[in-house]
Design a protein around this motif. Structure first.
Motif, mmCIF file in Angstrom:
data_model
loop_
_atom_site.group_PDB
_atom_site.id
_atom_site.type_symbol
_atom_site.label_atom_id
_atom_site.label_comp_id
_atom_site.label_asym_id
_atom_site.label_seq_id
_atom_site.Cartn_x
_atom_site.Cartn_y
_atom_site.Cartn_z
ATOM 1 N N ASP A 21 -4.737 2.891 -14.585
ATOM 2 C CA ASP A 21 -3.764 1.913 -14.099
ATOM 3 C C ASP A 21 -4.536 0.792 -13.402
ATOM 4 O O ASP A 21 -5.656 0.994 -12.941
ATOM 5 N N GLU A 22 -3.936 -0.395 -13.296
ATOM 6 C CA GLU A 22 -4.554 -1.533 -12.614
ATOM 7 C C GLU A 22 -5.973 -1.762 -13.141
ATOM 8 O O GLU A 22 -6.928 -1.816 -12.370
ATOM 9 N N ARG A 66 10.752 -3.221 -6.884
ATOM 10 C CA ARG A 66 10.105 -2.238 -6.037
ATOM 11 C C ARG A 66 10.581 -2.349 -4.587
ATOM 12 O O ARG A 66 10.811 -1.351 -3.921
ATOM 13 N N THR A 70 3.647 1.401 -15.258
ATOM 14 C CA THR A 70 3.249 2.744 -14.816
ATOM 15 C C THR A 70 4.332 3.756 -15.211
ATOM 16 O O THR A 70 4.023 4.875 -15.642
#
Ligand SMILES: Nc1ncnc2c1ncn2[C@@H]1O[C@H](COP(=O)(O)OP(=O)(O)OP(=O)(O)O)[C@@H](O)[C@H]1O
Ligand SMILES: [Mg+2]
Length: 466
Positions: A302-303, A403, A84
């Motif tokens: 995304d995803e 993350r 991302t």
């Protein structure tokens, strides 16, 4: 024309930076490439991941040249490896003139419209028609504003405005409307302003350097600019961008343009879309009569593994259309079931679609890179870490996930402030590490205490991704 544009740039209004500050990718300001498109190890908030950034740089160039319509790119790699982030880097490098539409695969699931309608709208939002227009402006430094009150006390105000450049000075007559906008913008002698000749709109560019010494009591936020050179009247290029979706909505008779403001657009008839395509295409083909017309197009999903078979065949078809955006997708899935089927496929994407994609792979970060990314995030979040705390946090990032470690920065910062410290110490990191579980400790906890949870289903096969 470029030079002219640069000198007459109207300052941008930036209201949203405060909100963006806390965003997960707010530190990313580009892809961090040099002029030869080679990635620098650390630049523009980007760290490492050199091969993928180099590849993304090539895609970026192709988007800018307009050589890549109807092509699609897939960024694939493990969670937290910057997929991302790279897409955001592309968006940042494209700048504000090239809108970049981003969505997550799961956004298409809505009760209000079908999946393919949602995808169609995303595609149409991503295709923009850019129209360049030249307007005339007056740009100069205010020498004097003189306003005459009518002797009777009533009636319209009139006045005179003296503007200068380094080469000339002119006096303009002012009507009441101009006087009003001058006072609304609080224009005073020494300000450098532009006036749009067509609309009369006044914008303040800043204060002239020549007056800097007269005003030493001014706030630090005052911006100083050079007194403009040359003629007072200048031509300026303005760019309007309209997306096909906006054109669709305006032209779909049942909704009307008000739907643009409510966001309640419903489904749009395919005839409307076809008519608009034909019109836009004919305009674009006829470039000689519309030299300022230009198409721009980037859609980021995304995803993408959240899409199902129906959506993937839509994508296949959409990429073949004459008006198709550059499609950038990202996924962290390996070989898995394609949603809506019983077949397995790499990334959960059908082979025929995969076959037409340019695939960029991302790989896990080294300890040094993790350390560097965490350092950038600490600066972004205004949290100071002691050397040892930084080492411990890097370790956590390597052993759990990047993350998770990033999440601990702000929480550790808060714990540190509560004990009136100024620098986060190892103790603070330990504290938040024990307060918040990472994924593997959370799973461990679930296994140990499974009997006391509601809906415990560990006897069935786990982790079906559908
Ligand atoms: N190379 C990098 N340079 C700087 N920051 C990065 C880099 N890679 C990742 N980050 C930051 O680390 C965090 C996690 O990265 P990101 O969200 O891009 O991962 P992802 O590959 O999209 O993961 P997922 O598969 O879970 O969606 C983000 O805050 C991102 O901005
Ligand atoms: Mg991601």
């Amino acid at each position: 024309a470029m030079k002219q544009m640069a000198t007459t740039k109207v300052p941008e209004v930036r209201d949203i930076t405060r909100i963006e500050r806390i965003g997960a990718h707010s530190h990313i300001r580009g892809l961090g490439l040099d002029d030869a498109l080679e990635p620098r190890q650390v630049s523009q908030g980007m760290v490492g991941q050199l091969a993928s950034r180099r590849a993304a740089g090539l895609i970026l160039e192709m988007i800018k040249d307009g050589h890549i319509a109807g092509r699609a790119v897939l960024i694939a790699g493990q969670p937290g490896t910057g997929k991302t982030a790279i897409a955001m880097g592309i968006a940042q490098s494209l700048g504000t003139d090239t809108p970049f539409t981003a969505m997550a695969g799961s956004e298409i699931f809505s009760l209000e419209m079908s999946k393919t309608e949602a995808l169609s709208q995303a595609f149409r939002k991503a295709i923009g028609v850019r129209i360049k227009e030249e307007t005339e402006i007056i740009e100069g430094e205010v020498v004097e504003i003189q306003i005459d009150r009518p002797a009777t006390g009533t009636g319209a105000k009139v006045g005179k405005l003296t503007l200068k450049t380094t080469e000339m000075e002119t006096i303009y007559d002012l009507g009441s409307k101009m006087i009003e906008s001058l006072s609304k913008e609080r224009v005073q002698a020494g300000d450098v302003i532009t006036i749009d000749k067509a609309t009369g709109k006044i914008s303040k560019l800043g204060r002239s350097f020549t007056r800097a010494r007269d005003y030493d009591a001014m706030g630090a936020q005052t911006q100083f600019v050079q007194c403009p050179e040359g003629e007072l009247q200048k031509r300026k290029e303005v760019v309007h961008t309209v997306s096909l979706h906006e054109i669709d909505v305006i032209n779909s008779r049942t909704q009307g343009f008000l739907a643009l403001f409510s966001g309640d657009t419903g489904e749009i008839k395919s005839e409307v879309r076809e008519q608009i395509n034909a019109k836009v295409l004919s305009l674009v083909m006829d470039l000689k009569s519309f030299p300022g017309l230009d198409l721009i197009y980037v859609l980021f999903i995304d995803e993408v593994h959240m899409l199902d078979m129906e959506c993937f065949s839509f994508l296949n078809r959409a990429l073949e259309s004459d008006l198709s955006p550059v499609l950038i997708m990202a996924t962290n899935r390996g070989i898995t079931r394609i949603r809506g089927t019983n077949y397995q496929s790499p990334h959960g994407i059908p082979i025929d679609l995969l076959d037409r994609l340019l695939i960029i792979a991302t790989s896990p970060y080294t300890e040094k890179e993790t350390r560097q990314i965490l350092k950038i995030r600490c600066e972004e979040e205004d949290v100071e870490l002691s050397e040892e705390a930084h080492t411990v946090l890097t370790r956590i990032g390597q052993e759990t996930s990047l993350r998770y470690a990033i999440q601990l920065i702000s929480t550790a910062g808060l714990v540190c402030r509560k004990r009136r410290g100024t620098e986060v110490q190892v103790e603070d990191i330990k504290r938040v590490y024990s307060l918040f579980l990472d994924e593997s400790r959370s799973s461990q906890y679930m296994k140990e205490y499974q009997d006391s949870f509601l809906f415990n289903e560990t006897t069935q096969p786990t982790m079906d991704t559908s």
